[in-house]
Design a protein around this motif. Sequence first.
Motif, PDB file in Angstrom:
ATOM      1  N   ASP A 173      -9.196  -4.138  10.266  1.00  0.00           N
ATOM      2  CA  ASP A 173      -9.812  -3.721   9.020  1.00  0.00           C
ATOM      3  C   ASP A 173     -10.733  -4.812   8.502  1.00  0.00           C
ATOM      4  N   HIS A 185      -3.763  -5.885   9.015  1.00  0.00           N
ATOM      5  CA  HIS A 185      -4.342  -4.647   8.485  1.00  0.00           C
ATOM      6  C   HIS A 185      -5.322  -4.111   9.521  1.00  0.00           C
ATOM      7  N   LEU A 187      -7.446  -0.629  11.175  1.00  0.00           N
ATOM      8  CA  LEU A 187      -8.071   0.636  10.794  1.00  0.00           C
ATOM      9  C   LEU A 187      -8.162   1.529  12.020  1.00  0.00           C
ATOM     10  N   HIS A 249      -4.616   3.691   8.009  1.00  0.00           N
ATOM     11  CA  HIS A 249      -4.436   2.245   7.862  1.00  0.00           C
ATOM     12  C   HIS A 249      -3.070   1.861   8.432  1.00  0.00           C
ATOM     13  N   GLN A 261      -2.748   0.145  -1.852  1.00  0.00           N
ATOM     14  CA  GLN A 261      -1.476   0.657  -1.352  1.00  0.00           C
ATOM     15  C   GLN A 261      -0.626   1.280  -2.453  1.00  0.00           C
TER      16      GLN A 261
END
Length: 316
Positions: A173, A185, A187, A249, A261
């Motif tokens: 991400d 993180h 994607l 995600h 989140q």
Amino acid sequence: MEDKSAAESLISRFQIERLLNQDQSDRRIALLGHIDGKQGILIAERAAFATDSLEVLRAFHSSDNDIYKWYMANASSPVNGDYGSSPPDLKLNLIWPCTAQHIRKYSAQPVRMVTETPQIYREYIRPYMQQKREEGRLNWIFNILEGRTEQDDVLLRDKGDSPDEDGFLMLPDLNWDRKTISSLHLLVLVERRDIWSLRDLKRRHIPWLKYLRQRLIDATVKTYEGRIEEDQLKMYVHYQPTYYHFHVHVVNVMLEAGQTQAVGKAFGLENIIGQLEAIAGDDEAGMADVSLSYFLGEASELWSTVYEPLKKGEKL
């Protein structure tokens, strides 16, 4: 080196106009400015951001895709003129040229909780999604999916059983520094283009979603073998999403839960699967048939053009 110089020149030419937003822990700020007369947004993140370091920002690594660019940078002064002697302590995201929608998104603003009924979705939200897709704002996603940009960053490209429907790719991400596992993180962009958001998910998609979930878990654990385990991962989708092409995600459960989140923004993938399994009806029944509650900033188009007029009893 030419790409590196071009990337660095953008940062040095960024003229700050004003602060758009700053989180409470001072780890992330969003600045509105301009480069060559075109507005842009510079987002800077660090463990403890020192605002007096803006004058010494210096990028040394970058990636460029359409209007979205990211950099790893140093906020400290160089040692004997060498920035490479100290590790990067800043992650910079540059959106340039930016749109009015980008400015609204990154500006500090009050938020409102709204409830989107199936009727509101059909009459107002779906046409809004169609309009945004037709404005060409998905070009950066298609650049990745079609192999034109960021291919070195792709961690997994899975064609599935049917490339037109099951394929997806996974990459870091934009907001992850790519090294700190506790803030992992990733994607995930799906190849199929018929699913714009979680509203398009139907009971017939349950097997695909379960396949997608397991492949993402397996790929993440394998990629970061010995550093993360299956029960240290969570997966979610946003609603409303920033862009209308279905994406997931994947994050470390230890990642500090910011607004992205929060309840009313993030919908757990496992919970979506469970909700689809519980929905009554045939395989065409799905998320478009239920009411969803989420929050919107007062500067967002959906608030000003749909929900605020509805609240006031005005005719849209």
